[in-house]
Write a protein that holds these residues in place. Sequence first.
Motif, mmCIF file in Angstrom:
data_model
loop_
_atom_site.group_PDB
_atom_site.id
_atom_site.type_symbol
_atom_site.label_atom_id
_atom_site.label_comp_id
_atom_site.label_asym_id
_atom_site.label_seq_id
_atom_site.Cartn_x
_atom_site.Cartn_y
_atom_site.Cartn_z
ATOM 1 N N HIS A 170 0.977 -1.332 0.005
ATOM 2 C CA HIS A 170 -0.063 -0.079 -0.042
ATOM 3 C C HIS A 170 0.885 1.480 -0.123
ATOM 4 O O HIS A 170 0.635 2.178 -0.654
ATOM 5 N N THR A 171 1.979 1.172 0.699
ATOM 6 C CA THR A 171 2.771 2.278 0.846
ATOM 7 C C THR A 171 3.497 2.684 -0.481
ATOM 8 O O THR A 171 3.937 3.874 -0.901
ATOM 9 N N MET A 174 1.333 4.692 -2.468
ATOM 10 C CA MET A 174 1.208 6.069 -1.745
ATOM 11 C C MET A 174 2.445 6.964 -2.309
ATOM 12 O O MET A 174 2.422 7.972 -2.903
ATOM 13 N N GLN A 185 13.661 8.855 0.651
ATOM 14 C CA GLN A 185 13.540 7.928 1.591
ATOM 15 C C GLN A 185 14.548 7.459 2.267
ATOM 16 O O GLN A 185 14.720 7.270 3.712
ATOM 17 N N SER A 251 12.029 1.191 5.724
ATOM 18 C CA SER A 251 10.895 0.564 6.482
ATOM 19 C C SER A 251 11.228 0.136 7.878
ATOM 20 O O SER A 251 12.207 -0.323 8.207
ATOM 21 N N GLY A 295 -5.152 5.934 0.200
ATOM 22 C CA GLY A 295 -3.906 5.735 0.882
ATOM 23 C C GLY A 295 -4.113 5.268 2.201
ATOM 24 O O GLY A 295 -4.670 5.584 3.121
ATOM 25 N N LEU A 297 -2.368 4.525 4.638
ATOM 26 C CA LEU A 297 -1.674 5.197 5.929
ATOM 27 C C LEU A 297 -1.734 6.869 5.932
ATOM 28 O O LEU A 297 -0.939 7.397 6.491
ATOM 29 N N GLN A 330 6.067 6.753 3.879
ATOM 30 C CA GLN A 330 4.770 7.283 4.607
ATOM 31 C C GLN A 330 4.964 8.573 5.267
ATOM 32 O O GLN A 330 4.184 9.395 5.049
ATOM 33 N N CYS A 333 5.046 11.347 2.422
ATOM 34 C CA CYS A 333 3.849 11.568 1.887
ATOM 35 C C CYS A 333 2.982 12.188 2.848
ATOM 36 O O CYS A 333 2.108 13.180 2.295
#
Length: 417
Positions: A170-171, A174, A185, A251, A295, A297, A330, A333
Amino acid sequence: MWLAAGVRTPFVGVDGPFAHRDALALSVPVVQAMASRASGPIDFSVWGAVAVNLAYANLAREVWLEAKLDPHVPTFTTIMQCSTSMAGVFEATGILDHGSAALALVGGVESMSRVQIGLGQNLSDWLRRIVQARSVGQRLALLRNLRPSDIRLFIPEVKNRVTGRSMGEHTEDMAKTWNIGRQEQDELALQSHRGAIAAQDSGFFADLIVPLDGITKDHFPRRDTSLEKLAKLRPVFDRTSGRGTLTAGNSSPLTDGAAAIWVATEEGLSRLPGATPRVRLVDFEMAAVDIFTEGLLMAPVSAIPRLLARHGLKFGDIALWEIHEAFSAQVLCHIKGLEDRDFVREKADVEHTFGSFPRDRMNPNGGSVALGHPFAATGARILSQAVRELAALPKNSRAIVSICADGGLGTVALLEN
């Protein structure tokens, strides 16, 4: 209402030095350490875990009794995914506001090394009928009715049940939607590690961590990491498109650990040592988003502007930002969303008058990417960390603490020294 810093175990990797401890065995030393520091009664306790165990329904009560504490103290369990122990703080606040209690012990735990595997529902139903059968004939009939497709195990995964996709997948979506690149990141991950290492070296965590099994500090912060080393790691959630950017380095890792925090009235604070860092919990906000279109999160991006607008505050009025790092992507974002006037107007239903986001005030002592993320414990960890940092800042300084959670949920707290 007041928050006072609690204690936690060191955070370590799954199947690491705490692999022999289940959720109960991880929680008990933390709860006992907290209770030993109180000079007066604890009125109630809230505890939680995301990965539940079928052996008990009320984990909080089992922890309390296993810790050999006063059995007359009410205890209850709460679950809100990664926001579990922060949600527990909000619940405790409501009970304390009622006026019949003054001091609550709140926290959470995750033993990712000892997650219980269950039976599929059809197999569970079949076994229950086998046990209830009153004759050999009934049992034989049930044996003939068992289909191979019914023989399934339920293995908990870090996935959303509705979508069937992991948090990382999912991320990745995003990150693509918000054009979050790999390098930024990795830069945020490196910043998290450097902050955590500096905090370890300065003794910041000394009063926040209780040693366990000879472990005295978190295992994840990497003194030797660098942008070059992070850049060599391969994507782990999108390995086929050629556009994957989330790696093991940017992560949060699977983590074993437990953490606690105090929620108190003025009277409750008098039962704690005077040196315990404490700040005011001014207000809080919860939000939810459509996980299919907005999104998974992204909920805190709706909650933060509402909370700030309610108090007439701008980003620059907040001296400390503690944003849970499920993933570096995340967090980035969230920042882009918070700085987007149209997005804030549409999602939070407030006008954007907040200014630019002060990245230099965020997670100064490391975040979940570097420290680890035992799901239900993260709320208490990040709040206690914020309390300790904020208590050392000038009077009237403020902090925002934000956590995103599976299911499209988010919780945010406004604190003040």
